[in-house]
Design a protein around this motif. Structure first.
Motif, short mmCIF file in Angstrom:
data_model
loop_
_atom_site.label_atom_id
_atom_site.label_comp_id
_atom_site.label_asym_id
_atom_site.label_seq_id
_atom_site.Cartn_x
_atom_site.Cartn_y
_atom_site.Cartn_z
N ARG A 35 -1.73 66.11 -97.81
CA ARG A 35 -2.98 66.80 -98.13
C ARG A 35 -3.29 67.84 -97.06
N THR A 36 -3.07 67.48 -95.81
CA THR A 36 -3.26 68.43 -94.72
C THR A 36 -2.34 69.64 -94.90
N ALA A 37 -1.06 69.36 -95.20
CA ALA A 37 -0.09 70.44 -95.38
C ALA A 37 -0.46 71.33 -96.56
N ALA A 38 -1.00 70.72 -97.60
CA ALA A 38 -1.38 71.51 -98.78
C ALA A 38 -2.43 72.55 -98.42
N TRP A 39 -3.40 72.16 -97.59
CA TRP A 39 -4.42 73.11 -97.20
C TRP A 39 -3.88 74.15 -96.23
N LEU A 40 -2.99 73.75 -95.35
CA LEU A 40 -2.38 74.73 -94.45
C LEU A 40 -1.62 75.77 -95.26
N ALA A 41 -0.84 75.33 -96.23
CA ALA A 41 -0.07 76.27 -97.05
C ALA A 41 -1.00 77.16 -97.87
N ARG A 42 -2.07 76.58 -98.38
CA ARG A 42 -3.00 77.35 -99.21
C ARG A 42 -3.64 78.48 -98.42
N MET A 43 -3.90 78.26 -97.14
CA MET A 43 -4.55 79.29 -96.33
C MET A 43 -3.57 80.35 -95.84
N ILE A 87 4.72 64.62 -87.01
CA ILE A 87 5.05 66.04 -87.07
C ILE A 87 6.18 66.32 -88.07
N PRO A 88 7.27 65.55 -88.08
CA PRO A 88 8.35 65.86 -89.05
C PRO A 88 7.88 65.85 -90.50
N SER A 89 7.08 64.86 -90.88
CA SER A 89 6.63 64.80 -92.28
C SER A 89 5.65 65.92 -92.59
N LEU A 90 4.78 66.26 -91.64
CA LEU A 90 3.86 67.38 -91.86
C LEU A 90 4.63 68.68 -92.03
N VAL A 91 5.60 68.92 -91.15
CA VAL A 91 6.36 70.17 -91.20
C VAL A 91 7.20 70.22 -92.48
N ALA A 108 10.04 78.63 -93.20
CA ALA A 108 10.43 77.80 -92.06
C ALA A 108 9.38 77.93 -90.96
N TRP A 109 9.18 76.83 -90.20
CA TRP A 109 8.15 76.81 -89.17
C TRP A 109 8.74 76.39 -87.83
N PHE A 110 8.33 77.07 -86.77
CA PHE A 110 8.66 76.68 -85.40
C PHE A 110 7.49 75.86 -84.85
N GLY A 128 -2.06 64.86 -79.67
CA GLY A 128 -2.26 66.05 -78.85
C GLY A 128 -2.35 67.31 -79.67
N ASN A 129 -1.95 68.43 -79.05
CA ASN A 129 -2.07 69.76 -79.64
C ASN A 129 -0.72 70.22 -80.16
N LEU A 130 -0.71 70.69 -81.40
CA LEU A 130 0.51 71.17 -82.04
C LEU A 130 0.32 72.63 -82.46
N ILE A 131 1.30 73.47 -82.10
CA ILE A 131 1.34 74.85 -82.55
C ILE A 131 2.48 74.98 -83.56
N LEU A 132 2.19 75.58 -84.70
CA LEU A 132 3.19 75.91 -85.70
C LEU A 132 3.16 77.42 -85.92
N SER A 133 4.32 78.01 -86.12
CA SER A 133 4.37 79.46 -86.23
C SER A 133 5.53 79.89 -87.12
N LYS A 134 5.30 80.93 -87.89
CA LYS A 134 6.39 81.54 -88.64
C LYS A 134 7.23 82.42 -87.73
N TYR A 135 6.66 82.79 -86.57
CA TYR A 135 7.38 83.57 -85.57
C TYR A 135 8.08 82.63 -84.59
N SER A 136 9.28 82.97 -84.20
CA SER A 136 9.98 82.17 -83.20
C SER A 136 9.31 82.33 -81.84
N PHE A 137 9.57 81.39 -80.94
CA PHE A 137 8.95 81.39 -79.62
C PHE A 137 9.92 82.00 -78.60
N SER A 138 9.43 82.98 -77.88
CA SER A 138 10.22 83.51 -76.76
C SER A 138 9.95 82.73 -75.49
N ALA A 139 8.86 81.96 -75.48
CA ALA A 139 8.55 81.09 -74.34
C ALA A 139 7.55 80.04 -74.80
#
Length: 417
Positions: A49-57, A72-76, A86-88, A101-112
């Motif tokens: 349900r959380t992922a559904a709202w993330l995708a919707r936005m 995290i694996p199931s959410l991603v 795909a998400w980083f 804790g705090n989780l960052i997800l991004s469609k952009y890859s991380f340079s750092a």
């Protein structure tokens, strides 16, 4: 009925269509949300349900707090399936040994990536992403819930650490305090509040039970923020605190004593979305400059010139159609555009169409075909699939993108099946 019979009408209507201003910057949509360990206000833990709202936005970068690392694996996986993207990820626990804790997800890859442990078992997650050639430092945090004094200490530690990173910087998270408290005021002395900027621009959105004002609720008050450094390369275009309630489900067991209790939400916090414009140092690579696409409208209105792809009827359209050329029964509509010339090697996937409904929910529509109208080389027809969301009613506001250029916005009416 043959589409060719509509071409004379299209020719007349296109002469009346108006061209609106264009945003040539690169859009960056940021989402911040305390997901309360995936538990909704019905007491049910449901990361899908959380992922559904993330995708919707449809965000580009996400900051989540109260995230258990084992989920995290199931959410991603759910988010990837729902978004088709795909998400980083980068996770930092509140403190060593704490199982959230705090989780960052991004469609952009991380340079750092980086992390900072604050006092009183709190932390900050950091990533560097590159948007249109511009490095952006992005932070996710969650301050103490018990004491203003403790939060003031954490706020100073947050400011000290983030100041060591180059601007532009974006700081997201649950501050557990309103914008009139000493701890948040100290942060706002350094960072801009994207919600306030949107409010001043008239581009802040919410919903009737939680109307737009300085402190539109993210819980009992506005305590969740998307902040950013003053920098000429980034600006807040709009912000949104959407209605995530399921008003058909009134089994609310986590009561806040606000009108939000009328329906179950995926978390006891509302999420916050901010749309930024990034004026990068390097434009998105393009084989050649392209004129700005223009979606045709009905006369001098902002209503799209749109036709049902199989029934050749005009709006309003249902999101599903029983008489359909596909097995999914999703409605396809044809939009008409000028200045839409694909280069060699480009396909329909090079064109994007984004739609926003009356609740400020955003959808990326599947573009299934882009073709020239026979005998009208300047006119293109774009076939898009409407969203798989039966709750949409009223207008969808649509715009078309090609190689970093964004068309005018047009309205398309949606009706119940």
């Amino acid at each position: 009925m043959s589409l060719r019979r509509f071409f004379p009408l299209l020719f007349v209507l296109c002469l009346l269509c108006s061209i609106q201003s264009v945003n040539a910057n690169t859009p960056l949509r940021v989402l911040s949300w305390n997901i309360q360990f995936g538990q909704g206000t019905d007491g049910v833990t449901d990361f899908d349900r959380t992922a559904a709202w993330l995708a919707r936005m449809n965000p580009d970068v996400i900051a989540l707090c109260e995230m258990p690392p084992d989920k995290i694996p199931s959410l991603v996986a759910s988010l990837t399936q729902r978004s088709g993207r795909a998400w980083f990820t980068h996770f930092v626990p509140k403190a060593p040994g704490i199982n959230e804790g705090n989780l960052i997800l991004s469609k952009y890859s991380f340079s750092a990536t980086g992390s900072k442990y604050l006092s009183y078992t709190r932390s900050v997650a950091q990533v560097t992403i590159n948007v249109a050639g511009e490095n952006i430092n992005f932070f996710a945090t969650h301050l103490d819930a018990t004491s203003s004094a403790l939060r003031q200490t954490e706020a100073q530690e947050l400011l000290s650490w983030t100041s060591g990173f180059a601007s532009p910087r974006i700081v997201c998270g649950d501050m557990n305090a309103g914008n009139d408290t000493p701890e948040v005021i100290s942060i706002l002395n350094v960072y801009r509040d994207s919600w306030v900027d949107a409010l001043n621009q008239g581009t802040a959105l919410a919903y009737p039970d939680n109307p737009v004002w300085l402190n539109t609720r993210t819980r009992r008050w506005r305590i969740d923020f998307v902040l950013y450094s003053s920098d000429p390369t980034i600006s807040a275009r709009g912000s949104n605190i959407p209605d995530t309630r399921d008003l058909s489900n009134t089994h609310v067991v986590t009561l806040l004593g606000t009108p939000d209790d009328k329906g179950v939400r995926p978390s006891d916090h509302n999420l916050v979305v901010t749309d930024f414009d990034v004026a990068g140092t390097v434009a998105t690579p393009t084989p050649a400059p392209a004129p700005v696409p223009v979606l045709l409208t009905q006369g001098s209105t902002d209503r799209a010139l749109a036709i049902h792809s199989t029934q050749f009827t005009r709006e309003p359209f249902p999101v599903t159609t029983t008489v359909n050329l596909s097995n999914d029964h999703r409605t396809r509509i044809m939009l008409f555009a000028t200045n839409l010339d694909l280069l060699t090697g480009e396909t329909a996937s090079s064109v994007s169409v984004r739609a926003t409904d009356s609740r400020a929910l955003t959808y990326d529509l599947a573009v299934e075909q882009v073709a020239k109208v026979p005998n009208f080389s300047w006119l293109s027809v774009v076939t898009v699939r409407l969203p798989d969301d039966q709750t949409i009613t009223g207008d969808l506001v649509m715009s078309l993108g090609l190689r970093g250029s964004l068309s005018n916005s047009v309205r398309v009416g949606i009706r119940a099946p």
